[in-house]
Design an enzyme around this catalytic site. Structure first.
Site, PDB file in Angstrom:
ATOM      1  N   ASP A  98     -18.712 -20.159  11.937  1.00 46.59           N
ATOM      2  CA  ASP A  98     -18.409 -18.745  12.168  1.00 46.59           C
ATOM      3  C   ASP A  98     -17.946 -18.051  10.878  1.00 46.59           C
ATOM      4  O   ASP A  98     -17.116 -18.605  10.133  1.00 46.59           O
ATOM      5  CB  ASP A  98     -17.287 -18.686  13.219  1.00 46.59           C
ATOM      6  CG  ASP A  98     -17.049 -17.290  13.766  1.00 46.59           C
ATOM      7  OD1 ASP A  98     -17.941 -16.762  14.435  1.00 46.59           O
ATOM      8  OD2 ASP A  98     -15.955 -16.737  13.525  1.00 46.59           O
ATOM      9  N   GLU A 112     -23.094 -18.737   9.830  1.00 46.49           N
ATOM     10  CA  GLU A 112     -23.195 -17.330  10.169  1.00 46.49           C
ATOM     11  C   GLU A 112     -22.639 -16.573   8.965  1.00 46.49           C
ATOM     12  O   GLU A 112     -21.444 -16.641   8.693  1.00 46.49           O
ATOM     13  CB  GLU A 112     -22.361 -17.009  11.414  1.00 46.49           C
ATOM     14  CG  GLU A 112     -22.535 -15.563  11.839  1.00 46.49           C
ATOM     15  CD  GLU A 112     -21.277 -14.904  12.391  1.00 46.49           C
ATOM     16  OE1 GLU A 112     -21.426 -13.961  13.168  1.00 46.49           O
ATOM     17  OE2 GLU A 112     -20.154 -15.318  12.034  1.00 46.49           O
TER      18      GLU A 112
HETATM   19  C1  NOJ Z   1     -18.668 -14.025  14.805  1.00 53.55           C
HETATM   20  C2  NOJ Z   1     -18.766 -14.363  16.252  1.00 53.55           C
HETATM   21  O1  NOJ Z   1     -20.119 -14.568  16.576  1.00 53.55           O
HETATM   22  C3  NOJ Z   1     -18.132 -13.227  17.006  1.00 53.55           C
HETATM   23  O2  NOJ Z   1     -18.353 -13.330  18.385  1.00 53.55           O
HETATM   24  C4  NOJ Z   1     -16.668 -13.200  16.681  1.00 53.55           C
HETATM   25  O3  NOJ Z   1     -16.078 -12.070  17.285  1.00 53.55           O
HETATM   26  C5  NOJ Z   1     -16.421 -13.121  15.180  1.00 53.55           C
HETATM   27  N1  NOJ Z   1     -17.273 -14.000  14.435  1.00 53.55           N
HETATM   28  C6  NOJ Z   1     -14.996 -13.482  14.847  1.00 53.55           C
HETATM   29  O4  NOJ Z   1     -14.786 -14.854  15.055  1.00 53.55           O
END
Ligand code: NOJ
Length: 553
Positions: free
Chosen positions: A209, A273
């Site tokens: 993440d 991500e």
């Molecule tokens: C990316 C995640 O996919 C999202 O759902 C989340 O709110 C943020 N990162 C913070 O962790």
């Protein structure tokens, strides 16, 4: 059925189809309104029949759900409302028995405010080692009553919150998600421990993440940005010198992670991500780092053959140059579902549309579904990994008319009800035509499902020729059978068709053709093995993808 022998090859992930489960919305076996781990295990036969290679589980860790589970209280446990570690082990064992890999989400930028470390930091004085695991600073202004800098949270409002002794802590997301200090050695070691903890339990890979935010330049004085929203900051020139995002030092962290991931047999996979430009994004995917990074340009591309082609070529060449494999995503738990996006005119402000309850502009649902199916076959024809979000195989639309009082996404409240947030793509799945929650489980799912969900349920589509579920099943089976290496060749039809057609050939000789024109085009030669919609007499209608096996060379 796909093979059930576990694939022990080191590069199983390079062209995998990964199915994203948002656990709280997948299947609620105990009927408490929240999906659970045992619910995922129960539905593994469904996923096996669908033909996926792996399941990625969004966070299932203990959490107060201030951000749908991305606020983690304990990285090495299961939320008791979702199950137990024992049930997680059963899920992994059963998935492996069925030839399905398991990927878990890891959230290293921030913990939750209920994490033992943050509680300890609050109970400890300024300057203490406990506070050093996070980003605590004195305030600005003569009496320190103003935030240390003007950085804004992604979810709206300042990225700083003050604690009773006067100091402030940084949170790039909700205030319940304090940012960790990745310059702190204990933080680094703890995440290596977490990677080992899940790898030892048999987990095959990790989704990382907000990978681009871990390393920050927090040297004094902090740089002000004139109150710019952090999303705008990412549009600043990305040369590795931004104080908060995509700093060059972040790669040292992932090189350390790779050593741990490679100490397993087979090595554990990882996907970043990282919302940064393509050329910088693939740095996270280098072989000595994570291996893959999500490509979101394909997802945000307008319905245009020329633009899709730019995104596909860009992603493939950047991935190849980095030694990574490409990734493709059309939907996930953070964006409006692709069936609904494609139902709206180009350039629609999606938030404004959500705020209108999904009525302004009025979506063209049929066109949305037609295009979503065509886009899916295009995506599944591409070399690299495809990440499929739960429910897209049912052709679920965004639930745009959720009433304000049921919204749970912190974005809604934190933006002062200006941004509606992401709940509309997180509504619990319909499994059956009828029943209190269409087979999700229990009487009261945590978000209400619309009446039309029953007709889109897995039960309603199972075995029905032409249904979206059967299309996905056929596509995943054929993709596996037809194969191909990581290269792609465009078959140029010559102008003017070129600008409206996406005609590609894989190394094993099969082809995929998508018609993005307003009119039918002649169907290229070959045996039709799959089509996203009805074909004409020797023609390929608009918004349709066909897969062809060449009959001669
Ligand atoms: C990316 C995640 O996919 C999202 O759902 C989340 O709110 C943020 N990162 C913070 O962790």
């Amino acid at each position: 059925m796909p093979p059930t022998t576990p694939d022990r090859s080191a590069d199983w992930w390079r062209q995998a189809v990964v199915y994203q489960v948002y656990p709280r919305s997948f299947r609620d076996l105990d009927g408490d309104g929240l999906g659970d781990i045992a619910g995922v295990t129960e539905r593994l036969p469904y996923l096996q029949r669908l033909g996926v290679d792996a399941v990625w589980l969004s966070p299932f860790y203990p959490s107060a759900l201030a951000d749908g589970g991305y606020d983690v209280d304990d990285y090495r446990d299961v939320d008791p409302r979702l199950g137990t570690l024992g049930q997680f082990d059963e899920l992994v064992a059963e998935a492996h028995r069925r030839g399905i890999k398991v990927i878990v989400d890891i959230v290293p930028n921030h913990t939750s405010d209920r994490h033992a470390w943050f509680q300890e930091a609050l109970a400890s004085p300024p300057g203490s080692p406990a506070r050093d695991r996070y980003v605590f600073r004195d305030g600005s202004g003569p009496d320190g009553s103003r935030p240390p800098s003007d950085w804004m949270s992604h979810f709206g409002g300042p990225a700083w919150t003050q604690v009773p002794d006067g100091q402030w802590y940084l949170h790039l997301f909700a205030r319940e998600q304090p940012d960790l200090n990745w310059a702190n050695q204990e933080v680094r070691e703890d995440f290596l421990h977490t990677l080992r903890f899940w790898s030892d339990r048999g987990v095959d890979g990790f989704r990382v993440d907000v990978a681009h935010a871990l390393a920050k330049d927090l040297s004094e004085p902090l740089r002000n940005y004139g109150g710019t929203h952090p999303d705008a900051l990412t549009e600043l020139p990305l040369d590795g010198s931004h104080p908060l995002f995509d700093r060059d030092e972040v790669h040292e962290i992932f090189r350390e992670w790779r050593k741990v991931l490679d100490s397993y047999d087979p090595p554990r996979s990882a996907v970043a991500e990282a919302w940064v430009t393509t050329s910088r994004r693939v740095l996270y995917a280098r072989p000595d780092e994570l291996g893959q990074a999500f490509n979101f340009e394909f997802l945000v591309s307008p319905w245009s053959a020329a633009q899709f082609r730019v995104e596909i070529d860009g992603a493939l060449s950047a991935a190849a140059a980095a030694g990574a494999s490409a990734t493709w995503v059309l939907s996930n738990h953070d964006v409006v579902r692709h069936r609904s996006r494609y139902a709206l005119p180009a350039g629609t402000d999606l938030n404004a549309w959500l705020l209108s309850g999904g009525t302004a502009p009025e979506p063209d649902d049929e066109a949305g579904l037609r295009r979503a199916r065509a886009a899916t076959l295009l995506m599944l024809a591409l070399p690299g990994s495809a990440y499929v979000y739960q429910g897209e195989e049912l052709g679920l639309p965004e639930v745009a008319d959720l009433a304000p009082e049921v919204l749970q996404d912190p974005i809604w409240a934190r933006t002062g009800q200006v941004e509606k947030g992401r709940d509309g793509c997180r509504v619990p799945l319909p499994w059956t035509r009828t029943g209190a929650s269409f087979g999700f489980g229990g009487e009261h799912p945590w978000l209400p499902q619309p009446a039309g969900f029953g007709e889109l349920s897995a039960e309603a589509q199972d075995g029905v020729a032409g249904s979206t579920l059967e299309l996905y099943r056929a596509a995943l089976r054929l993709r596996r059978e037809l194969g191909g290496d990581e290269s792609l060749q465009w078959v140029d039809a010559g102008p003017p068709a070129l600008t409206h057609l996406l005609h590609l050939r894989r190394s094993t000789g099969w082809e995929s053709v998508t018609n993005l024109a307003d009119a039918d085009v002649a169907l290229p030669a070959g045996e039709v093995v799959l089509a996203s919609g009805p074909l004409g007499e020797g023609t390929l209608p608009p918004d349709t993808t066909v897969w062809l096996r060449r009959t001669s060379d």
